[in-house]
Design an enzyme around this catalytic site. Structure first.
Site, mmCIF file in Angstrom:
data_model
loop_
_atom_site.group_PDB
_atom_site.id
_atom_site.type_symbol
_atom_site.label_atom_id
_atom_site.label_comp_id
_atom_site.label_asym_id
_atom_site.label_seq_id
_atom_site.Cartn_x
_atom_site.Cartn_y
_atom_site.Cartn_z
ATOM 1 N N ARG A 181 40.407 47.937 34.128
ATOM 2 C CA ARG A 181 41.681 48.658 34.125
ATOM 3 C C ARG A 181 41.436 50.168 34.275
ATOM 4 O O ARG A 181 42.209 50.856 34.931
ATOM 5 C CB ARG A 181 42.435 48.409 32.823
ATOM 6 C CG ARG A 181 42.847 46.968 32.614
ATOM 7 C CD ARG A 181 44.090 46.628 33.407
ATOM 8 N NE ARG A 181 44.603 45.336 33.022
ATOM 9 C CZ ARG A 181 44.429 44.205 33.708
ATOM 10 N NH1 ARG A 181 43.754 44.213 34.841
ATOM 11 N NH2 ARG A 181 44.923 43.074 33.290
ATOM 12 N N GLU A 222 40.902 39.281 37.068
ATOM 13 C CA GLU A 222 42.089 38.426 36.957
ATOM 14 C C GLU A 222 41.735 36.951 37.115
ATOM 15 O O GLU A 222 42.308 36.104 36.440
ATOM 16 C CB GLU A 222 43.159 38.823 37.986
ATOM 17 C CG GLU A 222 43.854 40.137 37.677
ATOM 18 C CD GLU A 222 44.552 40.164 36.319
ATOM 19 O OE1 GLU A 222 44.876 39.103 35.773
ATOM 20 O OE2 GLU A 222 44.759 41.275 35.800
ATOM 21 N N LEU A 255 32.502 29.583 32.401
ATOM 22 C CA LEU A 255 33.913 29.889 32.645
ATOM 23 C C LEU A 255 34.704 28.655 33.080
ATOM 24 O O LEU A 255 35.921 28.610 32.928
ATOM 25 C CB LEU A 255 34.047 30.973 33.724
ATOM 26 C CG LEU A 255 33.815 32.402 33.237
ATOM 27 C CD1 LEU A 255 33.596 33.336 34.411
ATOM 28 C CD2 LEU A 255 34.987 32.889 32.394
ATOM 29 N N GLY A 256 34.004 27.659 33.630
ATOM 30 C CA GLY A 256 34.706 26.451 34.087
ATOM 31 C C GLY A 256 35.469 26.694 35.384
ATOM 32 O O GLY A 256 35.421 27.793 35.946
ATOM 33 N N TYR A 311 50.334 35.273 41.356
ATOM 34 C CA TYR A 311 50.026 36.132 40.219
ATOM 35 C C TYR A 311 48.893 37.113 40.563
ATOM 36 O O TYR A 311 49.020 38.323 40.364
ATOM 37 C CB TYR A 311 49.630 35.275 38.997
ATOM 38 C CG TYR A 311 49.103 36.109 37.881
ATOM 39 C CD1 TYR A 311 49.977 36.770 37.023
ATOM 40 C CD2 TYR A 311 47.733 36.294 37.697
ATOM 41 C CE1 TYR A 311 49.506 37.594 36.016
ATOM 42 C CE2 TYR A 311 47.248 37.110 36.693
ATOM 43 C CZ TYR A 311 48.143 37.746 35.854
ATOM 44 O OH TYR A 311 47.669 38.564 34.871
ATOM 45 N N ASP A 339 52.788 35.316 34.921
ATOM 46 C CA ASP A 339 51.905 34.265 34.403
ATOM 47 C C ASP A 339 52.524 33.712 33.114
ATOM 48 O O ASP A 339 53.668 34.025 32.781
ATOM 49 C CB ASP A 339 50.493 34.821 34.165
ATOM 50 C CG ASP A 339 50.455 35.809 33.007
ATOM 51 O OD1 ASP A 339 51.538 36.234 32.541
ATOM 52 O OD2 ASP A 339 49.345 36.151 32.565
#
Ligand code: SF4
Length: 389
Positions: free
Chosen positions: A35, A47, A90-91, A130, A148
């Site tokens: 950010r 994201e 993280l999958g 998104y 989201d």
């Protein structure tokens, strides 16, 4: 007529929340590297990671990822196994594969620079509404909303709606309401403020912290007492019940041959596509069943040890596993030893074992941890191997 009034009220509410929300956000919020350095690539990577876990957990993954793949170009050229390794834990590994595909397109078609327009972003693999909204607004200052789960929750509580947030039409309508209200001078701030409010104040579980909320004067749910009523908090936003998950039973065989461990690559489609795994068989077998399975195949294993049960929950499937550590005979050659024609057991090896071990590579534990990415579904058995070292 009534619908028009409702639409107008929603539109007015969207405009009314902009200032208090942005002021609140600018007074203080969690600091995140992506950010404070809102380059399109950083916003994108963060994201996608944030779709899978909390901000606190993403920080470590993000730093490691960016250190090794600092820009789009490096992501476009990374070896897939290495990418999977960086994504380990993280999958949803397809998200990482899609990022690589998108990076390749950006390098080829946009000269390595992320496109700024929402529609262009949306056309890239793995970038949905998104993420396109987040990149366009935060990195390029475009007035595109990001809707989201967090944002939907805040909005449904603000208006006191019991509409089902799993419906695509509800999400679409909220995008339409927010878009004209986006502040032209700071659309990224507005989006981040809504996300932050959903993550830190209008909480997904437990009671919302309405006393800290800059929108409390405007909120319908606050007026009905949501901050002290857990049942009410759980009921907004409303989600229609999902279908029950499919239950699958598996026997996981952690096979070792002279200290090397068998791993096999899953097929390129379906669940955990293309990921490495311990060989496994459908159904739950007992220790004796496992021993017999190898014995019937002509393989006299040195030992079979139970590693116990484990469960892993995917979005639509649950795996109920039973694991075993199997010491294969030392005489077996690594890699290709189970091809029937080459088998030291003269083609007596049963198809299920032939098929299962024939697809495996045998690697040392060090190589396994360094170069392979084993899905967290197998964590219980990976931990066993790590504990053995
Ligand atoms: Fe959520 Fe409470 Fe704020 Fe309403 S007042 S948006 S329920 S935190």
């Amino acid at each position: 007529m009534e619908k028009n009034n409702r639409d107008q009220q929603d539109q007015k509410l969207a405009e009314d929340i902009v200032k208090p929300l942005c002021d609140w956000f600018l007074k203080g919020h969690r600091q995140m590297y992506w950010r404070t350095h809102p380059q399109p690539y950083y916003v994108w990577v963060s994201e996608i990671m944030l779709q899978q876990t909390r901000v606190e957990a993403v920080r470590g993954y993000f730093d490691r990822f960016i250190q090794e793949l600092p820009n789009l170009e490096s992501l476009a050229h990374v070896d897939e196994d290495r990418l999977m390794k960086l994504w380990e834990g993280l999958g949803y590994y397809n998200r990482a594969r899609n990022m690589k595909k998108a990076a390749m397109i950006v390098v080829e078609e946009y000269g390595g620079k992320m496109p700024a327009e929402y529609e262009q972003l949306l056309s890239l693999p793995g970038i949905g509404e998104y993420t396109a909204g987040a990149i366009a607004s935060i990195a390029f200052g475009k007035p595109e909303p990001c809707v989201d789960g967090n944002v939907l929750r805040v909005w449904m509580r603000l208006v006191g709606s019991d509409e089902d947030i799993l419906k695509a039409s509800v999400k679409k309508k909220l995008r339409q309401i927010l878009k004209p209200a986006m502040p032209m001078d700071c659309p990224g701030t507005f989006n981040q403020a809504l996300m932050e409010l959903g993550a830190c104040v209008c909480l997904p579980s437990g009671l919302p912290k309405c006393k800290e909320c800059p929108l409390q004067e405007l909120c319908a749910a606050k007026k009905t007492g949501i901050e002290t009523d857990l049942e009410l908090a759980r009921s907004i936003p409303y989600r229609a019940k999902n279908k029950p998950r499919k239950q699958e039973e598996l026997t996981v065989l952690v096979c070792s041959c002279r200290g090397r461990i068998a791993v096999n690559r899953r097929s390129d489609t379906g669940l955990l596509a293309g990921m490495w795994e311990f060989p496994n068989i459908s159904g739950k077998l007992s220790l004796e069943d496992v021993r017999m399975l190898f014995l019937e195949a002509g393989l006299i294993v040195q030992s079979v040890k139970s590693l116990g049960g484990a469960k892993h929950i995917f979005s639509h499937i649950e795996w109920h596993m039973e694991g075993y550590f199997v010491e294969l005979p030392d005489s077996l050659e690594s890699g290709n030893f189970v091809k029937e024609e080459d088998s030291p057991y003269g083609g007596q090896v049963r198809p299920i074992i032939t098929e299962m071990l024939g697809r495996c590579r045998f690697e040392t534990p060090d190589d396994l941890w360094e170069s392979y990415s084993l899905p967290s579904a197998f964590q219980a058995y990976t931990m066993y191997l790590k504990g053995k070292e």
